[in-house]
Scaffold this motif. Structure first.
Motif, PDB file in Angstrom:
ATOM      1  N   UNK A  27     -10.775   5.376 -26.349  1.00 43.84           N
ATOM      2  CA  UNK A  27      -9.841   4.487 -25.722  1.00 43.84           C
ATOM      3  C   UNK A  27      -9.903   3.160 -26.461  1.00 43.84           C
ATOM      4  N   UNK A  28     -10.965   2.552 -27.085  1.00 45.50           N
ATOM      5  CA  UNK A  28     -10.894   1.352 -28.019  1.00 45.50           C
ATOM      6  C   UNK A  28      -9.972   1.445 -28.881  1.00 45.50           C
ATOM      7  N   UNK A  29     -10.042   2.624 -29.832  1.00 45.74           N
ATOM      8  CA  UNK A  29      -9.335   2.931 -30.963  1.00 45.74           C
ATOM      9  C   UNK A  29      -7.735   2.973 -30.576  1.00 45.74           C
ATOM     10  N   UNK A  30      -7.218   3.552 -29.375  1.00 48.97           N
ATOM     11  CA  UNK A  30      -6.089   3.685 -28.992  1.00 48.97           C
ATOM     12  C   UNK A  30      -5.545   2.258 -28.792  1.00 48.97           C
ATOM     13  N   UNK A  31      -6.332   1.410 -28.155  1.00 51.85           N
ATOM     14  CA  UNK A  31      -5.887   0.057 -27.848  1.00 51.85           C
ATOM     15  C   UNK A  31      -5.592  -0.794 -28.896  1.00 51.85           C
ATOM     16  N   UNK A  32      -6.401  -0.538 -29.954  1.00 50.84           N
ATOM     17  CA  UNK A  32      -6.286  -1.266 -31.243  1.00 50.84           C
ATOM     18  C   UNK A  32      -5.253  -0.799 -31.843  1.00 50.84           C
ATOM     19  N   UNK A  33      -4.949   0.664 -32.017  1.00 52.64           N
ATOM     20  CA  UNK A  33      -3.841   1.157 -32.655  1.00 52.64           C
ATOM     21  C   UNK A  33      -2.438   0.483 -32.250  1.00 52.64           C
ATOM     22  N   UNK A  34      -2.243   0.417 -30.964  1.00 52.78           N
ATOM     23  CA  UNK A  34      -1.072   0.108 -30.489  1.00 52.78           C
ATOM     24  C   UNK A  34      -1.115  -1.718 -30.201  1.00 52.78           C
ATOM     25  N   UNK A  35      -1.950  -2.397 -30.647  1.00 53.71           N
ATOM     26  CA  UNK A  35      -2.180  -4.099 -30.629  1.00 53.71           C
ATOM     27  C   UNK A  35      -2.475  -4.334 -29.178  1.00 53.71           C
ATOM     28  N   UNK A  36      -2.971  -3.490 -28.428  1.00 53.04           N
ATOM     29  CA  UNK A  36      -3.153  -4.079 -27.076  1.00 53.04           C
ATOM     30  C   UNK A  36      -4.747  -4.929 -27.098  1.00 53.04           C
ATOM     31  N   UNK A  37      -4.529  -5.949 -27.423  1.00 50.56           N
ATOM     32  CA  UNK A  37      -5.899  -6.758 -27.638  1.00 50.56           C
ATOM     33  C   UNK A  37      -6.189  -7.049 -26.514  1.00 50.56           C
ATOM     34  N   UNK A  38      -5.925  -7.309 -25.429  1.00 51.85           N
ATOM     35  CA  UNK A  38      -6.597  -8.062 -24.128  1.00 51.85           C
ATOM     36  C   UNK A  38      -7.273  -6.811 -23.624  1.00 51.85           C
ATOM     37  N   UNK A  39      -6.673  -5.425 -23.705  1.00 55.27           N
ATOM     38  CA  UNK A  39      -7.477  -4.196 -22.960  1.00 55.27           C
ATOM     39  C   UNK A  39      -8.500  -4.057 -24.111  1.00 55.27           C
ATOM     40  N   UNK A  40      -8.325  -4.222 -25.293  1.00 55.33           N
ATOM     41  CA  UNK A  40      -9.510  -4.045 -26.355  1.00 55.33           C
ATOM     42  C   UNK A  40     -10.601  -4.916 -26.195  1.00 55.33           C
ATOM     43  N   UNK A  41     -10.222  -6.222 -25.840  1.00 62.26           N
ATOM     44  CA  UNK A  41     -11.258  -6.984 -25.599  1.00 62.26           C
ATOM     45  C   UNK A  41     -12.058  -6.879 -24.202  1.00 62.26           C
ATOM     46  N   UNK A  42     -11.274  -6.349 -23.249  1.00 58.25           N
ATOM     47  CA  UNK A  42     -11.811  -5.697 -22.073  1.00 58.25           C
ATOM     48  C   UNK A  42     -13.076  -4.560 -22.254  1.00 58.25           C
TER      49      UNK A  42
END
Length: 276
Positions: A237-252
């Motif tokens: 899940x973290x890798x997917x959020x970083x890949x699409x530049x969704x940094x708020x969800x990555x931080x969560x």
């Protein structure tokens, strides 16, 4: 009093001059080692192109990413993240448990006081050392290719990576047991099975469990990294959020991982303290 102290120091200088001033060859050797260390450090920084400009640019980009992460927000995927976190915990737990079960007999076989055959002991220890040199991430890549994507590959990677480490640690713990309980079991007519079960195992079991709990903590963090290469769990899940530049969800997700690891560390530390 000062005169006496001065006289004592002067006498020490005469009788033990090396305390106050090292010989010239020792000082030269020390300076040579420091110069060699600095030369290796400078060469390493040059080799990786760690220039001040590059470091400054990296820090600027890192600051931009941090601002994009604020505030952390789960979006619509909160329950997916919670499920993935439990999947990661299950992966670490199963991998550690399998490694413990497999390594337990290997530890007894690798202990010199249980199997005194030096050739067998030497071969088994070298077998442990050889496989311990392979990182868990490499095992994850191998098992993802072998069994496909998902947590099963992560469980296998953790289990295989930990078996050899557990085997070596268990063998060393068994070799350091107190012989008095062992002699007592033998003196009362016990055979080899009784010696292991009543004389050796009760002594090493707390140490073994301490190692297992410590590795479970470590494997929770490792399972996160394994998920990034396709082993499932919160890492995917973290890798997917970083890949699409969704940094708020990555931080969560990063905060979820930090809180989970902190809770497990606190619980495990208390259990280890009780066992020891």
């Amino acid at each position: 009093m000062n005169a006496t102290l001065t006289a004592d120091i002067a006498r020490l200088r005469r009788t033990n001059p090396q305390i106050f001033s090292a010989p010239l060859h020792e000082r030269l050797r020390t300076w040579g080692l420091w110069l060699g260390f600095l030369a290796v450090l400078a060469f390493g920084l040059w080799w990786i192109d760690a220039s001040p400009m590059r470091i400054a640019n990296g820090l600027n980009k890192l600051g931009l990413l941090v601002t994009l992460m604020i505030p952390p927000w789960p979006g619509d995927g909160l329950w997916d993240y919670i499920y993935a976190m439990f999947e990661t915990l299950a992966m670490a737990f199963l991998g550690t448990l399998i490694a413990f079960v497999v390594a337990l007999p290997l530890g007894f076989l690798g202990a010199k006081n249980i199997v005194p055959n030096w050739l067998f002991h030497f071969g088994l220890r070298r077998f442990f050392d050889a496989f311990r040199g392979i990182d868990g991430l490499v095992w994850a890549l191998i098992f993802v290719s072998a069994v496909g994507l998902g947590p099963f590959a992560g469980v296998l990677a953790i289990a295989v990576g930990d078996v050899m480490v557990f085997g070596k640690l268990f063998a060393e713990a068994i070799e350091n047991v107190d012989n008095k309980p062992v002699d007592g079991v033998r003196a009362s007519g016990g055979d080899n099975i009784h010696v292991v079960r009543l004389g050796v195992f009760p002594q090493v079991f707390p140490v073994m469990m301490s190692h297992v709990l410590y590795f479970f903590e470590s494997n929770v963090r490792s399972a996160t990294i394994l998920g990034i290469v396709g082993a499932g769990g919160i890492g995917l899940q973290l890798s997917d959020r970083i890949r699409i530049n969704n940094w708020q969800e990555a931080a969560f997700i990063i905060l979820m991982i930090l809180v989970t690891v902190a809770i497990i560390d606190a619980i495990s530390r208390r259990i280890r303290a009780r066992l020891i």
